[in-house]
Design a protein around this motif. Structure first.
Motif, mmCIF file in Angstrom:
data_model
loop_
_atom_site.group_PDB
_atom_site.id
_atom_site.type_symbol
_atom_site.label_atom_id
_atom_site.label_comp_id
_atom_site.label_asym_id
_atom_site.label_seq_id
_atom_site.Cartn_x
_atom_site.Cartn_y
_atom_site.Cartn_z
ATOM 1 N N GLU A 78 0.788 -1.160 -0.727
ATOM 2 C CA GLU A 78 0.127 0.292 -0.333
ATOM 3 C C GLU A 78 0.899 1.532 -0.077
ATOM 4 O O GLU A 78 0.567 2.444 -0.750
ATOM 5 N N VAL A 79 1.491 1.421 1.025
ATOM 6 C CA VAL A 79 3.340 2.279 0.959
ATOM 7 C C VAL A 79 4.431 1.813 2.030
ATOM 8 O O VAL A 79 4.336 0.523 2.233
ATOM 9 N N ILE A 80 5.215 2.430 0.460
ATOM 10 C CA ILE A 80 6.710 2.062 0.803
ATOM 11 C C ILE A 80 7.621 3.074 1.443
ATOM 12 O O ILE A 80 7.805 4.327 0.561
ATOM 13 N N SER A 81 8.105 3.342 2.697
ATOM 14 C CA SER A 81 9.075 4.414 2.461
ATOM 15 C C SER A 81 10.619 3.987 2.291
ATOM 16 O O SER A 81 10.730 2.529 3.254
ATOM 17 N N THR A 82 11.399 4.744 1.525
ATOM 18 C CA THR A 82 12.854 4.580 1.735
ATOM 19 C C THR A 82 13.633 5.684 2.677
ATOM 20 O O THR A 82 12.579 5.997 3.400
ATOM 21 N N THR A 83 14.861 5.887 2.754
ATOM 22 C CA THR A 83 15.650 6.000 3.245
ATOM 23 C C THR A 83 16.475 7.019 2.941
ATOM 24 O O THR A 83 17.634 6.344 2.059
ATOM 25 N N ASP A 84 15.724 8.147 2.652
ATOM 26 C CA ASP A 84 17.069 9.435 1.613
ATOM 27 C C ASP A 84 17.852 10.202 3.175
ATOM 28 O O ASP A 84 17.240 10.870 4.102
ATOM 29 N N THR A 85 19.099 10.747 2.739
ATOM 30 C CA THR A 85 19.819 11.220 3.357
ATOM 31 C C THR A 85 19.666 13.228 3.663
ATOM 32 O O THR A 85 18.242 13.037 2.634
ATOM 33 N N ALA A 86 19.684 13.724 4.318
ATOM 34 C CA ALA A 86 19.425 15.174 4.224
ATOM 35 C C ALA A 86 19.937 15.927 3.395
ATOM 36 O O ALA A 86 19.170 16.824 2.705
ATOM 37 N N LEU A 87 20.759 15.235 2.123
ATOM 38 C CA LEU A 87 21.323 15.642 1.294
ATOM 39 C C LEU A 87 21.061 15.856 -0.116
ATOM 40 O O LEU A 87 20.893 16.242 -1.475
ATOM 41 N N ASP A 88 19.637 14.395 0.479
ATOM 42 C CA ASP A 88 19.568 14.122 -1.143
ATOM 43 C C ASP A 88 18.204 15.237 -2.442
ATOM 44 O O ASP A 88 17.729 15.568 -1.402
ATOM 45 N N ASP A 89 18.420 14.938 -3.355
ATOM 46 C CA ASP A 89 17.827 15.638 -4.124
ATOM 47 C C ASP A 89 16.156 15.207 -4.041
ATOM 48 O O ASP A 89 14.853 16.079 -4.964
ATOM 49 N N LEU A 90 16.010 14.005 -4.046
ATOM 50 C CA LEU A 90 15.075 13.237 -3.935
ATOM 51 C C LEU A 90 14.147 13.826 -5.303
ATOM 52 O O LEU A 90 13.083 13.292 -5.742
ATOM 53 N N GLY A 91 15.414 13.589 -6.157
ATOM 54 C CA GLY A 91 14.750 13.873 -8.042
ATOM 55 C C GLY A 91 13.496 12.720 -8.187
ATOM 56 O O GLY A 91 13.258 12.254 -8.981
#
Length: 469
Positions: free
Chosen positions: A163-176
């Protein structure tokens, strides 16, 4: 027997209790998967390209797999784990797969064996165990499957009933990649989680450079304490725009602090200039956990704390292969004293959710359950990492339920980079919980109708509620 998975896997041996566990499991086995804390790559869902060969998908990125093989003398180079210096490692997927299959017996009795059996059986329709004799045959079958459209990331996401999945991303990630997912119009829900370790831990490689990058990204003056905090607020808001509902903090300890702003600013100056000693660097990490909790109270992001890991225990492996290569080892962890400054500041807030994880099982009954059983802001994360196993899950329920209850826990999360094992992990958690609930009913400690309600909450409802998904 269905493939490699027995229908009564992990259910009680006593027939009446087993029968109830079966009925409970039948009610929850088909529920959607909520995966609020994972490490899968958003790039997979954005590009929706075929996964690579079986070894690159199932062995090379999975430290649960290669750490066991390494412990038995098989070099990481032989398993295709990339070296930082670009030195030669095995690149033949079939050779890596064969080495794994020849040593499959090493996983007997481990959770990795259960996950892998489930993945082979349920995802690839395989009914024989990996071995030297079956290696090439299984490789060809899995490779053939991975070449089909119904084995691409988005198709598997839907097949797994996520239904939903969360990735783990650094504070510097642009989330592109997250942006590309949203732009694609695909209906799958993949959200980021804010992981600021690289800019809150002075011992993190490149910390000073990371602070400069944080300032460049946000336009905040990260040479000053106030600007540094503003930069975090800006990044958290940015992550929320992409659907984030949580933050994640992988500190070595659970230490927190609540310094005055003047004291914190002076400490930040020493840290930023590289003049802080070990105690001051530890104090800064402690202060930042409290600052993050205060920000969560303001912006509504759920806060996850993952302390208790001696990370990268082998300097030789860290130097050659980098972080997260199976050498993060559990350490004794204090929570009662360590968390007190944070709890004094915000622990009574009903609108704040701080989810505590641990690698130190000795703290379950002594510290974590009593804390979560009284502080409104605290919830207990599920058995994690070394303990996300059948026995670990049972021990978690046995050691926390009497004091914290079920509703101060947050269901289950799979915490994995191994995308194909996600349904296996959730299935095992659901089986263990149904077995535990069946036992409580058999011992007349729980009504049967309550067990059905709880089974659904543990499998689905609690995670959605705790993580605000």
């Amino acid at each position: 027997m269905r493939g490699l998975i027995d229908p009564d896997l992990l259910f009680p041996a006593e027939e009446r209790t087993r029968a109830l566990a079966r009925r409970l499991y039948a009610e929850v086995s088909g529920l959607p998967i909520v995966s609020p804390h994972g490490h899968t790559e958003p790039r997979w869902y954005a590009l929706d390209e075929p996964f690579p060969d079986p070894a690159q998908l199932l062995i090379v990125p999975d430290h649960y797999v290669f750490r066991m093989l390494f412990s038995q003398g098989i070099r990481l180079e032989e398993l295709g784990v990339p070296a930082l210096d670009g030195s030669q490692v095995e690149t033949d997927g079939r050779a890596i797969w064969r080495r794994f299959c020849e040593n499959y017996h090493l996983f007997r009795g481990t959770p990795t064996r259960l996950w892998f059996d489930y993945t082979l059986s349920e995802l690839f329709g395989i009914d024989e165990l990996p071995s030297a004799a079956s290696s090439d045959r299984l490789y060809d079958h899995v490779a053939d499957c991975l070449g089909r459209p119904d084995y691409r990331p988005r198709a598997l996401y839907e097949r797994f009933n996520i239904e939903v999945i969360s990735t783990t991303d650094t504070a510097l990630d642009d989330l592109g990649w997250h942006g590309k997912i949203l732009e694609s119009g695909w209906k799958g829900r993949v959200v980021p989680a804010y992981r600021p370790d690289a800019v809150v831990d002075p011992d993190f490689q490149g910390f000073s450079t990371n602070l400069d990058k944080l300032g460049d990204i946000t336009g905040a003056d990260t040479a000053k304490w106030s600007g540094y905090l503003d930069a975090h607020r800006s990044r958290r808001a940015y992550f929320k725009n992409f659907g984030a509902t949580s933050t994640d903090h992988g500190h070595a300890t659970a230490d927190t602090a609540n310094l005055s702003q003047a004291e914190a600013a002076a400490l930040f100056d020493r840290v930023r200039l590289g003049k802080a000693d070990a105690d001051e660097r530890r104090l800064f990490r402690a202060q930042m956990l409290t600052e993050m909790a205060k920000m969560s109270l303001d912006d509504g992001l759920v806060m996850q704390i993952h302390p208790g890991s001696f990370r990268n225990h082998s300097p030789a492996i860290l130097a050659k292969f980098g972080r997260d290569k199976g050498f993060d080892i559990p350490a004794r962890t204090d929570y009662v004293t360590a968390l007190k400054p944070l709890l004094d500041a915000v622990g009574l807030e009903r609108d704040l959710t701080v989810i505590l994880f641990t690698l130190d099982e000795t703290s379950y009954a002594r510290e974590l359950a009593p804390l979560a059983g009284v502080y409104p802001a605290l919830k207990l994360g599920p058995a994690w990492w070394f303990h996300d196993s059948a026995e670990g899950m049972r021990r978690f329920r046995e050691m926390t339920t009497e004091t914290a209850g079920f509703y101060n826990t947050v269901g289950f999360n799979d915490d994995t980079r191994a995308f194909p094992s996600i349904p296996a992990r959730h299935d095992i958690a659901r089986r263990v919980d149904c077995a535990f609930l069946a036992r409580l009913v058999a011992e007349h400690r729980l009504r049967e109708d309550e067990a059905y309600e709880l089974a659904r909450d543990l499998a689905y409802g609690l995670a959605k509620e705790a993580y605000r998904l």
